[in-house]
Design an enzyme around this catalytic site. Sequence first.
Site, PDB file in Angstrom:
ATOM      1  N   GLY A   1       0.801  -1.218   0.000  1.00  0.00           N
ATOM      2  CA  GLY A   1       0.000   0.000   0.000  1.00  0.00           C
ATOM      3  C   GLY A   1       0.835   1.268   0.000  1.00  0.00           C
ATOM      4  O   GLY A   1       0.624   2.165  -0.815  1.00  0.00           O
TER       5      GLY A   1
ATOM      6  N   SER B   1      -6.790  -8.815  -4.333  1.00  0.00           N
ATOM      7  CA  SER B   1      -7.245  -7.869  -3.302  1.00  0.00           C
ATOM      8  C   SER B   1      -6.229  -6.748  -3.054  1.00  0.00           C
ATOM      9  O   SER B   1      -6.508  -5.815  -2.321  1.00  0.00           O
ATOM     10  CB  SER B   1      -7.509  -8.614  -1.988  1.00  0.00           C
ATOM     11  OG  SER B   1      -6.306  -9.106  -1.444  1.00  0.00           O
ATOM     12  N   ASN B   2      -5.038  -6.838  -3.654  1.00  0.00           N
ATOM     13  CA  ASN B   2      -4.037  -5.771  -3.520  1.00  0.00           C
ATOM     14  C   ASN B   2      -4.329  -4.592  -4.440  1.00  0.00           C
ATOM     15  O   ASN B   2      -3.915  -3.463  -4.188  1.00  0.00           O
ATOM     16  CB  ASN B   2      -2.628  -6.270  -3.885  1.00  0.00           C
ATOM     17  CG  ASN B   2      -2.137  -7.418  -3.024  1.00  0.00           C
ATOM     18  OD1 ASN B   2      -1.404  -8.264  -3.494  1.00  0.00           O
ATOM     19  ND2 ASN B   2      -2.546  -7.455  -1.771  1.00  0.00           N
TER      20      ASN B   2
ATOM     21  N   ARG C   1      -5.417  -0.707  -3.993  1.00  0.00           N
ATOM     22  CA  ARG C   1      -4.549   0.358  -3.471  1.00  0.00           C
ATOM     23  C   ARG C   1      -3.097   0.254  -3.919  1.00  0.00           C
ATOM     24  O   ARG C   1      -2.370   1.236  -3.896  1.00  0.00           O
ATOM     25  CB  ARG C   1      -4.594   0.372  -1.926  1.00  0.00           C
ATOM     26  CG  ARG C   1      -4.022  -0.910  -1.316  1.00  0.00           C
ATOM     27  CD  ARG C   1      -4.484  -1.137   0.100  1.00  0.00           C
ATOM     28  NE  ARG C   1      -3.953  -2.398   0.599  1.00  0.00           N
ATOM     29  CZ  ARG C   1      -4.421  -3.595   0.271  1.00  0.00           C
ATOM     30  NH1 ARG C   1      -5.456  -3.699  -0.536  1.00  0.00           N
ATOM     31  NH2 ARG C   1      -3.873  -4.688   0.745  1.00  0.00           N
TER      32      ARG C   1
ATOM     33  N   LYS D   1       5.664  -9.619  -6.240  1.00  0.00           N
ATOM     34  CA  LYS D   1       5.494  -8.162  -6.167  1.00  0.00           C
ATOM     35  C   LYS D   1       6.802  -7.432  -6.464  1.00  0.00           C
ATOM     36  O   LYS D   1       6.798  -6.357  -7.073  1.00  0.00           O
ATOM     37  CB  LYS D   1       5.024  -7.751  -4.772  1.00  0.00           C
ATOM     38  CG  LYS D   1       3.560  -7.971  -4.513  1.00  0.00           C
ATOM     39  CD  LYS D   1       3.196  -7.349  -3.157  1.00  0.00           C
ATOM     40  CE  LYS D   1       1.761  -7.660  -2.821  1.00  0.00           C
ATOM     41  NZ  LYS D   1       1.391  -7.116  -1.499  1.00  0.00           N
TER      42      LYS D   1
ATOM     43  N   ASP E   1       3.496  -3.285   7.391  1.00  0.00           N
ATOM     44  CA  ASP E   1       2.146  -3.203   7.941  1.00  0.00           C
ATOM     45  C   ASP E   1       1.990  -3.979   9.240  1.00  0.00           C
ATOM     46  O   ASP E   1       0.885  -4.243   9.670  1.00  0.00           O
ATOM     47  CB  ASP E   1       1.137  -3.722   6.910  1.00  0.00           C
ATOM     48  CG  ASP E   1       1.407  -5.181   6.555  1.00  0.00           C
ATOM     49  OD1 ASP E   1       2.405  -5.731   7.057  1.00  0.00           O
ATOM     50  OD2 ASP E   1       0.619  -5.764   5.789  1.00  0.00           O
TER      51      ASP E   1
ATOM     52  N   CYS F   1      -4.505  -4.009   8.530  1.00  0.00           N
ATOM     53  CA  CYS F   1      -5.341  -3.564   7.422  1.00  0.00           C
ATOM     54  C   CYS F   1      -6.121  -4.731   6.837  1.00  0.00           C
ATOM     55  O   CYS F   1      -7.240  -4.568   6.359  1.00  0.00           O
ATOM     56  CB  CYS F   1      -4.490  -2.893   6.352  1.00  0.00           C
ATOM     57  SG  CYS F   1      -3.901  -1.281   6.882  1.00  0.00           S
TER      58      CYS F   1
ATOM     59  N   CYS G   1     -13.410 -15.928  13.524  1.00  0.00           N
ATOM     60  CA  CYS G   1     -13.282 -14.565  12.996  1.00  0.00           C
ATOM     61  C   CYS G   1     -12.671 -14.668  11.612  1.00  0.00           C
ATOM     62  O   CYS G   1     -12.906 -15.642  10.903  1.00  0.00           O
ATOM     63  CB  CYS G   1     -12.441 -13.702  13.938  1.00  0.00           C
ATOM     64  SG  CYS G   1     -10.744 -14.262  14.118  1.00  0.00           S
TER      65      CYS G   1
END
Length: 405
Positions: A50, A78-79, A82, A95, A139, A206, A363
């Site tokens: 991000g 999902s990256n 952003r 990446k 992060d 995040c 969760c």
Amino acid sequence: MSFPALVEPASELTVDEVRRYSRHLIIPDVGMAGQKRLKNAKVLVIGAGGLGSPALLYLAAAGVGTLGIVEFDEVDESNLQRQVIHGQSDVGRPKAVSAKESVAEVNPLVDVVVYEERLDNDNVLGIFEGWDLIVDGTDNFATRYMVNDAAYFLKIPYVWGSIYRFDGQASVFWPHAVDEDGQKVEAPCYRCLYPEPPPPGMVPSCAEGGVLGVLCASIGSIQVNEAIKVLTGAGEPAVGKLVIYDALELEWRKLKVRKDPRCALCGENPTVTELIDYEAFCGAVSDEAAEAAAGSTISVVQLEQMLKEREEGGKDFVLVDVREPNEFEINRIPGSVLIPKGEFLNGNALGELPADKPIVLHCKSGVRSAEALAVVKGAGYADAVHVGGGVVAWVNQIDPSQPAY
Ligand SMILES: [Zn+2]
């Protein structure tokens, strides 16, 4: 206050470089000298996610001569909301490689060094050695403290940033800074600001809590802004300042951060004199949660079996999703009821739980449900378990038709 430029200027700019950087060259505070310093600069960016995405793109465009990229992960769909340095065709690719290609496209004059590995105690000092400045886009707290300590030991200044939902923060940590007269400045490190990590489970990542995509650009660009100032000596970098951005209120604030004389790292009597066990320091889950989860964790495969048996008239149980309502909207395990973790911590949830049925908590990943499990067991419910890996594992292993987040 202002500081002398961190980097000596390169001997000259080529004709191509003069053309490319002309809009910088005509700014008095940058000028030919500043641009030559950028050309000579070596900046290491931790993470091509991000914050790393906008940071790398703008550092490259600005003409920083050598860029390092530390990134072990692969591009996930999902990256893309952003992490604008990667594109659709990069999904599934490393990446680091994708980021290197984007940098080359923005500015082929930049030398790129790629470290396709996860930063850890064994490699961090070796990777950091020789870089002028670090831009931290990590992060998680364990890596943040490791970056801070390693940068301190090697006397490398670094620009830190953090993002969560609509909130961003940034600062320049440079405990070894000297002023124009060569005098040491009382500048703080990250530990002066945050001596201890938050209790495990208190601050969601995040991935757990979400982040507004464009916030990455706001904070990542501030990091580049500060990097350029430190490298060239322009203006007053945020040394000893914490920049706080509230995107919902559209409000920037700047707070003073003082060096803490009792800081464990840069204080008068330091106790952290070498790299420590950062995972243990930050803890994935609290001691109470780890204790509650020990022997009371089931897998998603076991959960699927329990659901099947119940359908066929077998043992009944209550399946509780302790995530937040907006997460429940995205995906869910069939038959689950939503009671957010906060309701367990304030005690309200306990009244909603039946005393005569087993309780199964889950969760997103298993961190929050372990915290809730500790509350449930503490209240006397003996027949309670939580699901290791949570919804993420459920979607990966049982029901890939559901969206992941
Ligand atoms: Zn400190």
